[in-house]
Design a protein around this motif. Structure first.
Motif, short mmCIF file in Angstrom:
data_model
loop_
_atom_site.label_atom_id
_atom_site.label_comp_id
_atom_site.label_asym_id
_atom_site.label_seq_id
_atom_site.Cartn_x
_atom_site.Cartn_y
_atom_site.Cartn_z
N LEU A 197 54.66 30.74 61.95
CA LEU A 197 54.64 31.28 63.21
C LEU A 197 54.66 30.11 63.79
CD1 LEU A 197 51.64 33.33 62.54
CD2 LEU A 197 54.27 33.88 62.50
N TYR A 198 55.66 30.20 64.95
CA TYR A 198 55.04 28.61 66.00
C TYR A 198 54.12 27.67 66.10
CZ TYR A 198 52.48 30.90 69.27
OH TYR A 198 51.49 31.00 70.05
N VAL A 199 53.40 28.20 65.82
CA VAL A 199 52.20 27.67 65.71
C VAL A 199 51.83 26.26 64.83
CG1 VAL A 199 50.73 28.97 64.48
CG2 VAL A 199 49.60 28.06 66.38
N GLU A 200 52.30 26.81 63.70
CA GLU A 200 52.96 25.85 62.66
C GLU A 200 53.32 24.07 63.39
OE1 GLU A 200 52.57 25.95 58.75
OE2 GLU A 200 52.19 28.55 58.25
N PRO A 201 54.41 23.83 63.37
CA PRO A 201 54.87 22.91 64.31
C PRO A 201 54.15 22.57 65.23
CG PRO A 201 56.23 25.08 64.35
CD PRO A 201 55.44 25.39 63.76
N ALA A 202 54.06 23.53 66.16
CA ALA A 202 53.48 23.20 67.75
C ALA A 202 52.48 22.78 67.36
CB ALA A 202 53.10 24.62 68.22
N LYS A 203 51.59 22.73 66.32
CA LYS A 203 50.00 22.27 66.34
C LYS A 203 50.83 20.36 65.39
CE LYS A 203 46.86 24.29 64.00
NZ LYS A 203 45.34 25.44 62.75
N TRP A 204 51.44 21.27 64.96
CA TRP A 204 52.01 19.68 64.28
C TRP A 204 52.13 18.78 65.03
CZ3 TRP A 204 57.09 18.32 61.84
CH2 TRP A 204 56.68 16.86 61.14
N VAL A 205 53.30 19.13 66.06
CA VAL A 205 53.74 17.85 66.54
C VAL A 205 52.21 18.11 67.81
CG1 VAL A 205 55.38 17.81 68.66
CG2 VAL A 205 55.85 18.51 66.65
N ALA A 206 51.52 18.54 67.93
CA ALA A 206 50.49 18.18 69.05
C ALA A 206 49.85 16.52 68.53
CB ALA A 206 49.76 19.23 69.19
N ARG A 207 49.21 16.86 66.72
CA ARG A 207 48.01 15.79 66.06
C ARG A 207 49.18 15.21 65.88
NH1 ARG A 207 44.85 16.93 60.81
NH2 ARG A 207 43.58 14.93 61.25
N LEU A 208 50.78 14.47 65.44
CA LEU A 208 51.52 13.21 65.89
C LEU A 208 51.22 12.87 67.41
CD1 LEU A 208 54.67 14.97 63.36
CD2 LEU A 208 53.11 13.23 62.68
N GLN A 209 51.74 13.20 68.05
CA GLN A 209 51.53 12.71 70.19
C GLN A 209 50.26 12.48 69.82
OE1 GLN A 209 52.96 16.10 71.69
NE2 GLN A 209 55.15 15.38 71.28
N ALA A 210 49.22 12.96 69.34
CA ALA A 210 48.32 12.42 69.74
C ALA A 210 47.93 10.84 69.41
CB ALA A 210 47.25 13.26 68.95
N ALA A 211 48.73 11.18 67.77
CA ALA A 211 48.38 9.76 66.21
C ALA A 211 49.49 8.50 67.33
CB ALA A 211 48.25 10.36 65.49
N GLY A 212 50.40 8.84 67.95
CA GLY A 212 50.72 7.57 68.20
C GLY A 212 52.16 8.04 67.70
N ALA A 213 52.36 9.29 67.49
CA ALA A 213 54.27 9.27 66.07
C ALA A 213 55.05 9.62 67.74
CB ALA A 213 54.10 10.20 65.02
N PRO A 214 55.93 9.41 67.21
CA PRO A 214 56.92 9.79 68.40
C PRO A 214 58.05 11.10 67.78
CG PRO A 214 58.23 8.47 66.79
CD PRO A 214 57.35 7.69 66.09
N ALA A 215 56.89 11.97 68.44
CA ALA A 215 57.42 13.71 68.16
C ALA A 215 57.67 14.39 69.35
CB ALA A 215 56.39 14.40 66.78
N MET A 216 58.68 15.36 68.77
CA MET A 216 58.53 16.78 69.68
C MET A 216 59.25 17.29 69.55
SD MET A 216 62.83 14.75 71.11
CE MET A 216 62.20 13.14 71.37
N LEU A 217 59.15 18.46 70.42
CA LEU A 217 59.08 20.24 69.85
C LEU A 217 59.98 20.60 70.12
CD1 LEU A 217 57.95 22.70 68.31
CD2 LEU A 217 56.53 22.80 70.37
N LYS A 218 60.80 20.84 70.62
CA LYS A 218 62.11 22.20 70.64
C LYS A 218 62.06 23.69 70.27
CE LYS A 218 67.04 22.65 71.62
NZ LYS A 218 67.22 24.12 71.07
N ILE A 219 61.49 24.16 71.07
CA ILE A 219 60.98 25.77 70.86
C ILE A 219 62.44 26.43 71.56
CG2 ILE A 219 59.30 26.27 72.34
CD1 ILE A 219 58.13 27.39 70.89
N GLU A 220 62.69 27.75 71.06
CA GLU A 220 63.70 28.65 70.94
C GLU A 220 61.94 29.92 71.27
OE1 GLU A 220 66.43 28.74 72.15
OE2 GLU A 220 67.43 27.07 71.04
N MET A 221 62.71 30.24 72.71
CA MET A 221 61.47 31.45 72.97
C MET A 221 62.44 32.24 73.09
SD MET A 221 58.89 29.21 74.24
CE MET A 221 57.78 30.37 74.64
N SER A 222 62.93 33.21 72.70
CA SER A 222 63.98 33.98 72.24
C SER A 222 64.75 34.22 71.18
CB SER A 222 64.58 34.48 73.14
OG SER A 222 64.37 34.81 74.80
N ALA A 223 64.42 34.27 69.26
CA ALA A 223 64.30 33.66 68.41
C ALA A 223 63.97 34.27 67.52
CB ALA A 223 64.88 32.71 68.84
#
Length: 726
Positions: free
Chosen positions: A669-695
């Motif tokens: 589910l999309y929520v797994e990488p979305a949560k992971w990236v949110a936590r990485l960003q909050a911890a100062g990691a240079p992380a980003m998320l690219k999500i396809e909204m129709s795939a």
């Protein structure tokens, strides 16, 4: 944009609000700040995902010219108007073709010249095929949809009706339809919400299809009679155990309809005479926990004439499987394993993987020394059969060979061959003489020369001393191997998967050439949890031993650094799905080893998913990962490696991370990488998320859209490796 700007707050990523929820199991409490992102229908969640997407695209704006260049290179090397090699079934030769400028294939056929016409025509791209009939143009069916996927495609034995099923959302639920090929019109028969794999019974009047339960598990087999309302459809099989997936098919001989079901460790097959589609299926071999088997119908010469037999590949008291031959059980009976004839005994050095039978030969699929192989046995005119298979090989150390049996009557077989440097090739193999004729090799435009590239196998030493294979491919003029080892570290992309006994065999990739030509070495870490080295290799990287998968990957990375192939500031880790879990766990173990991490649809919130049996696939996955809901030891093991829970409070020293996902993915589910990236960003990691909204789980649909996705990811990799200006 530099990491310093990202981490200092200049054009910082969208702030993901913390909304703590407590999760307590087995005496352990975990505070999850981002579980609220699971609410897929919440406009705030959608807005946040779109904001993350927009921010990622802004960070990558400087790579737009490179992305276009990479896309153009893939496009320029691909023969856009092309045709597959035809395969005969009944009175027709079936094939697919692509047309320049169109996203999807067109499925077509031409009539066979007669009963002895078993050699496919050489079809020239762009040249009309005499007698062609278009069965289904996916481009027409996809019009007006952002996503399109085909889940079922079948034709009646008399060639008059086409069954097809389509998904236009990416959620892997398909709408099934039947088309009259004489008129081109669809019949009134429409079934919604089916799983892939529907088919006609040989009578052409009945359709068998699958439906999914709430956990997205195929669990029911239905029978539909053409011309009757869907309300009259009959459930012919139902599997209530949530660990088991169900499939339905037809034996190659077309004598038996088959229902196959399996968990990660147990399987079961059922048969029904295909000329009696309304009859009752009977079990071949009642399931036994931990026993897996597959069934292939064969007709073998016997003392008193041809005999119907079942070729059963199983692992009962045979870790890497053995092949037995058994009589077909009578109605009300089942196979007696003790009475079956062992025709290929268990060999701990050979993992048997599959068997296919035709009227004239039998093909065995297996792997030895981390390489996939096929062998063929020509059936004699009269018995007995001596089970001496002839291995099909092209004599190269890193190769993938696979023989396709084709239809029951076909006198020869097709052999597929590829390597890291050899484009996909298809040969016609004369079983009697052993002669091979090249039917087609994947075109690579622009002057590709395989001699410009090289491939090699190396071995890393794992924590416990186990040798782990690594496959490498590179462009010769970018790596100096004068003394046998690289003279200087090179940029390197290290891919890994390591789950489900899935093996990553040598394969050719047009998209990869753009990396190799810019000096990137591509490597695959064949870590435990995969199947490259047999069933024990898989067992050593699952359940309680799962951590081995991650430490093997780290060991492979360190080996490549120590052997001079690369350096930590020139090494990017790459993995998708379960491989996303792999690279997510590896970066937690050794963030200093990588310059970047590319994680596609990553299974990075594994513990949360495995604790919730209401989620898609959770219960079926317990045999792979363990059941943390009921077992505190499994919980502790998964808690120790699940990437999301193990992001440190300060991750500013982490490498650059790009996670890609799809909004309608039903597997991860999309929520797994979305949560992971949110936590990485909050911890100062240079992380980003690219999500396809129709795939869905496989990403975008359509070949041009897929090339754009590859170009986006490869541009990011080249940027991390300092090669964005190449």
């Amino acid at each position: 944009m530099s990491d310093a700007l990202i981490s200092s707050g200049a054009d910082a990523p969208p702030v993901t609000p913390r909304r703590p929820t407590e999760r307590t199991f087995h005496g352990d409490t975990f505070v999850d700040d981002y579980e609220w992102l699971r609410a897929k229908d919440d406009p705030e969640v959608v807005a946040h995902l779109e904001a993350q997407n927009a921010w990622t695209l802004r960070q990558q704006e400087h790579l737009a010219p490179l992305r276009q260049t990479l896309f153009d290179e893939i496009k320029g090397r691909t023969q856009e108007t092309d045709l597959s090699v035809p395969s005969r079934d009944g009175d027709w030769w079936y094939y697919a073709r692509t047309v320049e400028g169109k996203q999807y294939p067109i499925h077509a056929r031409y009539p066979a010249a007669g009963p002895d016409d078993w050699t496919p025509r050489v079809l020239e791209p762009g040249v009309p095929v005499p007698g062609e009939q278009v069965l289904l143009d996916q481009n027409v069916e996809a019009e007006g949809h952002d996503f399109f996927a085909l889940g079922s495609l079948d034709v009646t034995d008399d060639g008059t009706l086409l069954l097809y099923a389509t998904d236009t959302a990416g959620d892997e639920r398909y709408t099934l339809r039947v088309r009259d090929l004489a008129t081109g019109e669809d019949l009134p028969d429409v079934v919604e919400q089916t799983a892939p794999g529907a088919l006609f019974a040989p009578d052409g009047e009945h359709v068998f299809y699958l439906t999914l339960d709430e956990a997205w598990r195929p669990w029911r087999v239905w029978r539909h009679r053409l011309g009757t309302p869907g309300s009259d459809d009959v459930v012919v099989f139902e599997e209530p155990d949530e660990r088991y997936w169900v499939g339905v098919g037809l034996s190659r001989s077309k004598k038996y309809l088959q229902i196959e079901l399996g968990s990660k460790v147990t399987s079961e097959s059922w048969l029904l005479e295909a000329d009696d589609p309304t009859g009752e299926f009977r079990v071949v071999w009642p399931r036994r926990e931990g026993v897996e088997y597959s069934v292939e119908h064969a007709v073998l010469p016997g003392a008193s004439g041809p005999e119907d037999r079942l070729l059963i590949l199983h692992n009962h008291d045979a870790l890497d499987f053995e092949l037995v031959s058994s009589p077909v059980p009578a109605p009300g009976g089942s196979v007696d394993p003790a009475a079956a004839e062992v025709v290929v005994p268990h060999d701990p050095a050979v993992r048997l993987e599959g068997v296919g039978a035709s009227a004239r030969y039998i093909v065995l699929h297996y792997r030895r020394a981390a390489i996939s192989r096929s062998a063929v046995l020509q059936l004699p005119a009269s018995g007995p059969v001596t089970w001496d298979f002839e291995e099909l090989s092209f004599g190269r150390p890193l190769e993938s060979v696979g023989a396709g049996v084709g239809t029951w009557e076909q006198p020869n077989l097709k052999v597929g061959y590829t390597s890291f440097v050899t484009p996909q090739s298809l040969y016609l193999h004369d079983v009697a003489s052993g002669e091979r004729t090249l039917l087609k090799q994947q075109p690579v435009l622009g002057g590709y020369d395989a001699d410009d590239y090289d491939q090699r196998r190396e071995w890393a030493t794992a924590e416990d001393g186990t040798r782990v294979p690594i496959s490498l491919v590179w462009r010769k003029d970018t790596v100096d191997l004068t003394d046998g080892s690289p003279a200087a570290p090179r940029p390197l992309l290290l891919y890994g998967y390591g789950a489900y006994e899935h093996s990553i065999d040598p394969y050719f990739s047009i998209g990869r050439l753009s990396l190799l030509d810019r000096g990137v070495v591509f490597a695959i870490a064949h870590v435990r949890g995969g199947g490259e080295m047999g069933r024990a290799w898989y067992d050593a990287g699952k359940l309680a031993a799962k951590r081995t998968t991650f430490t093997d990957f780290v060991a492979c990375g360190r080996h490549l650094v120590d052997a001079g192939w690369t350096a930590a500031d020139r090494l990017v880790a790459d993995g998708g799905s379960a491989g996303g879990l792999l690279v997510g766990a590896a970066v937690n173990l050794a963030p200093e080893l990588f310059a970047g991490v590319l994680a596609g649809v990553p299974f990075v919130d594994a513990l949360t998913s495995m604790l919730d049996p209401s989620l898609p696939l959770t219960v079926t996955e317990w045999d792979e990962w363990g059941d943390p809901l009921h077992d505190p030891d499994v919980y502790a093991t998964m808690r120790s490696y699940s990437p999301y829970e193990n992001v440190p409070d300060d991750a500013s020293h982490y490498p650059r991370i790009l996670a890609t996902t799809s909004f309608n993915d039903t597997r991860v589910l999309y929520v797994e990488p979305a949560k992971w990236v949110a936590r990485l960003q909050a911890a100062g990691a240079p992380a980003m998320l690219k999500i396809e909204m129709s795939a869905g789980h496989g990403g975008v649909s359509g070949r041009y859209a897929a090339w754009e996705q590859i170009a986006f990811e490869h541009a990011w990799v080249l940027d991390v490796l300092g090669l964005a200006d190449r």
